[in-house]
Scaffold this active site. Structure first.
Site, mmCIF file in Angstrom:
data_model
loop_
_atom_site.group_PDB
_atom_site.id
_atom_site.type_symbol
_atom_site.label_atom_id
_atom_site.label_comp_id
_atom_site.label_asym_id
_atom_site.label_seq_id
_atom_site.Cartn_x
_atom_site.Cartn_y
_atom_site.Cartn_z
ATOM 1 N N LYS A 53 75.260 48.972 67.924
ATOM 2 C CA LYS A 53 74.435 47.763 67.890
ATOM 3 C C LYS A 53 74.884 46.854 66.752
ATOM 4 C CE LYS A 53 69.727 46.161 67.335
ATOM 5 N NZ LYS A 53 68.300 46.456 67.268
ATOM 6 N N GLU A 84 80.045 56.018 60.574
ATOM 7 C CA GLU A 84 80.620 57.057 61.438
ATOM 8 C C GLU A 84 81.404 56.434 62.587
ATOM 9 O OE1 GLU A 84 77.495 56.847 60.439
ATOM 10 O OE2 GLU A 84 76.730 58.788 59.788
ATOM 11 N N GLY A 94 67.818 50.651 68.664
ATOM 12 C CA GLY A 94 68.923 51.588 68.903
ATOM 13 C C GLY A 94 68.539 52.726 69.837
ATOM 14 N N ARG A 95 67.375 53.337 69.591
ATOM 15 C CA ARG A 95 66.997 54.498 70.408
ATOM 16 C C ARG A 95 66.399 54.110 71.754
ATOM 17 N NH1 ARG A 95 64.570 53.722 65.864
ATOM 18 N NH2 ARG A 95 62.331 53.317 65.717
ATOM 19 N N GLU A 132 62.424 59.384 65.082
ATOM 20 C CA GLU A 132 62.831 58.143 64.411
ATOM 21 C C GLU A 132 61.778 57.064 64.640
ATOM 22 O OE1 GLU A 132 67.212 56.952 63.586
ATOM 23 O OE2 GLU A 132 66.614 55.645 65.233
ATOM 24 N N HIS A 156 65.400 83.783 75.743
ATOM 25 C CA HIS A 156 66.107 84.923 75.143
ATOM 26 C C HIS A 156 66.461 84.654 73.684
ATOM 27 C CE1 HIS A 156 66.432 87.028 78.987
ATOM 28 N NE2 HIS A 156 66.420 85.792 79.473
ATOM 29 N N LYS A 162 72.122 56.684 53.697
ATOM 30 C CA LYS A 162 73.346 55.925 54.006
ATOM 31 C C LYS A 162 73.863 55.238 52.746
ATOM 32 C CE LYS A 162 72.151 54.355 58.686
ATOM 33 N NZ LYS A 162 71.887 53.198 59.530
HETATM 34 O O1 F6P Z 1 70.867 55.412 61.349
HETATM 35 C C1 F6P Z 1 70.006 55.264 62.413
HETATM 36 C C2 F6P Z 1 70.495 54.237 63.404
HETATM 37 O O2 F6P Z 1 70.291 52.969 62.913
HETATM 38 C C3 F6P Z 1 69.821 54.431 64.744
HETATM 39 O O3 F6P Z 1 68.599 53.820 64.831
HETATM 40 C C4 F6P Z 1 70.844 53.906 65.672
HETATM 41 O O4 F6P Z 1 70.616 54.352 66.974
HETATM 42 C C5 F6P Z 1 72.093 54.473 65.058
HETATM 43 O O5 F6P Z 1 71.873 54.387 63.669
HETATM 44 C C6 F6P Z 1 73.367 53.783 65.432
HETATM 45 O O6 F6P Z 1 73.380 52.443 65.072
HETATM 46 P P1 F6P Z 1 74.438 51.435 65.656
HETATM 47 O O7 F6P Z 1 74.266 51.377 67.142
HETATM 48 O O8 F6P Z 1 74.154 50.112 64.996
HETATM 49 O O9 F6P Z 1 75.808 51.940 65.307
#
Ligand code: F6P
Length: 543
Positions: free
Chosen positions: A208, A214, A269-270, A355, A386, A508
């Protein structure tokens, strides 16, 4: 934490008193009192059956919980959600995932502007892209059709698409395989890339913000891997597309913005799998099936928007969660799919629920005086049996569970499906029913009295059971939207904002502050004693 509500107004107080009357009641006795209990406590919506008869509730509980929802102004908040008001007030944004799956001709407004033309335009662009990839018209730099799609993203830009792609395996295009890379630990990327041929691989960089450490780190490494093979920058536009709200950052990264699929800041995002973040899903299952997924979610939106509260599936599920969290102090909820294709669903729900509702202050910034989101956990149910079901059956905690059960398997079932159903029904029954001392003696015959307590099951563990015929894009869409709205209902009862996630920021920020120390770019060790000690040890080990 106590569960004193700010206005310990009538429904909260009444529910607390009412809980006392059920404290020592066993669910099996509630069944004994009401031969129609299943029909009194079950609901149908969008091809899903919700059986919520195995809960510590009676008709009065439901009435009081619905009164609580009304006192929390749930209907009013629901209108605000659907009307595109900026209910994510800490980011001054609407939360309009419902617009992404609006299959009606109705306009959806944000700040007076209809967002639907933009939504339809992106869906059309996605359709064109998916058709080109699926048909083999989209060629890699050396002229070969694409065979592998790698989605690079994390959180909402990974968990939703990965869960849906896995769940709808039967709908995959036969030539295509999907991979999901999320972790900054390069082990994941390395294990994926070692199986792939750069000439037939397409990367979807899904972010987003297009600033997530990452994702950008992995995308850079993937580009490096591609260019190590092609040794020509022009290859990037044939092998990289982006999904983002941030055009400039996509351009800066070096991805052709013609190959960018947009979405908007009013998509959390979610809640983004319904947007172009679902591109990997759409490529794998085709756009018609992706739109069927949206259609299923839209059906659930309509159910949530229009059904009376007492017959409204997300409302009932949300209120049951509040009942256990705030009146029985249950601190976790187990998600137990008896449909192997939903094996990633618990992980997806972890982000969706925790979240969203893992918050400690009310909308007005005051600390909450009641518990909010429980810990969400679980795995594919049969495997769980199990592993950890022992604790559910004979441990010391009240652990509500959601069983999610398919009547038919999507795959060749080799005659296993009756066993799947028998296990699902048996587990929810055993958790509820238990086996008391007399029954244990009768079942086991001449049992040593010392052993008896070890063989008794208290039961009275509550669970919901969601049942559907066979997983399809449409049913899956409805199922996911059901939980989204359930989470929203709970946020309203708890008076918290479910659409921000400030709690992820501090870690972060500290990670980016620590990186120079690990890279040896600074020797300034101005951290706490533990962090300094750990950094020191890492440096010693590296010498
Ligand atoms: O760190 C949490 C978050 O902001 C989530 O809410 C989101 O889904 C994820 O990181 C990834 O964010 P982006 O789509 O901006 O890379």
């Amino acid at each position: 934490m106590s569960n004193e509500h700010a206005a310990p107004s009538t429904p909260w107080k009444q529910l607390a008193e009412h809980q006392q009357t059920l404290q020592d009641v066993h669910i099996r006795d509630l069944f004994a009192q009401d031969a129609q209990r299943f029909s009194h406590f079950s609901l149908h919506a969008c091809d899903l059956l919700l059986d919520y008869s195995k809960h510590r509730i009676n008709g009065e509980t439901r009435d009081l919980l619905v009164a609580l929802a009304k006192a929390s102004k749930l209907e009013n908040w629901r209108d605000k959600l659907f009307n595109g008001e900026a209910i994510n007030h800490t980011e001054n944004r609407a939360a309009l995932h419902i617009a992404l799956r609006n299959r009606s001709s109705q306009a959806v407004h944000v700040a007076g502007q209809d967002v639907m033309p933009g939504v339809r335009e992106v869906l059309e662009k996605m359709r064109g892209f998916c058709e080109r990839v699926q048909s083999g018209e989209w060629l890699g730099f050396s002229g070969k059709p694409i065979e592998n799609i790698v989605n690079i993203g994390i959180g909402g830009s990974d968990l939703g698409p990965k869960m849906i792609v896995e769940a709808l395996h039967n709908y995959h295009h036969p030539r295509l395989r999907a991979w999901f890379d999320s972790n900054i630990d390069a082990t994941q990327l390395d294990h994926i890339l070692e199986r792939l041929d750069p000439e037939t691989t397409l990367f979807i960089v899904a972010s987003k913000t297009f600033s997530t450490q990452e994702t950008l780190t992995n995308a850079r490494s993937a580009r490096q891997w591609l260019l190590a093979h092609f040794k020509d920058d022009k290859a990037v536009s044939k092998h990289f597309v982006a999904v983002s709200t941030h055009t400039q950052r996509v351009r800066d990264f070096g991805i052709d913005t013609n190959n960018m699929f947009a979405f908007w800041d009013w998509v959390g995002g979610r809640y983004s799998l319904w947007s172009a973040i679902g591109l990997s899903v759409a490529v794998m299952i085709g756009m018609d099936n992706f739109e069927a997924l949206l259609g299923g979610a839209h059906d659930m939106d309509e159910h949530f928007r229009t059904a009376p509260l007492a017959e409204n599936m997300p409302v009932i599920m949300g209120l049951l969660g509040v009942w256990y969290r705030n009146f029985w102090q249950a601190s976790t909820l187990a998600i137990l799919p008896y449909d192997y294709s939903l094996k990633y669903l618990p992980f997806y729900f972890q982000q969706l629920e925790m979240e969203s509702n893992g918050k400690r202050v009310r909308r007005n910034g005051e600390p909450v005086k009641w518990d909010t989101c429980p810990v969400i956990w679980g795995t594919s149910g049969n495997n769980g049996q199990h592993a950890y079901y022992q604790l559910l059956h004979q441990g010391t905690q009240l652990i509500p569970a959601d069983f999610i059960v398919a009547i038919e398997s999507q795959a060749e079932d080799f005659g296993h499906q009756n066993a799947v159903l028998a296990n699902a029904l048996a587990q929810s029954r055993a958790l509820m029913q238990g086996r008391n001392e007399a029954e244990t003696r009768a079942a086991l015959g001449d049992i040593d009295e010392d052993l008896l307590p070890h063989r008794v099951f208290p039961g009275n563990q509550p669970s919901s059971l969601l049942l559907y015929k066979k997983l399809s894009p449409k049913i899956l869409g409805s199922l996911v939207a059901l939980y989204e709205h359930k989470v929203f209902v709970q946020s309203v009862c708890w008076d918290i904002n479910p659409f921000d996630q400030w709690g992820v920021e501090l870690g972060k920020q500290m990670a980016s502050e620590l990186l120079p120390a690990l890279e040896g770019k600074t020797s300034n060790m101005a951290y706490d004693g533990s962090t300094n000690g750990l950094l020191d040890y890492i440096q010693q080990q590296r010498k």
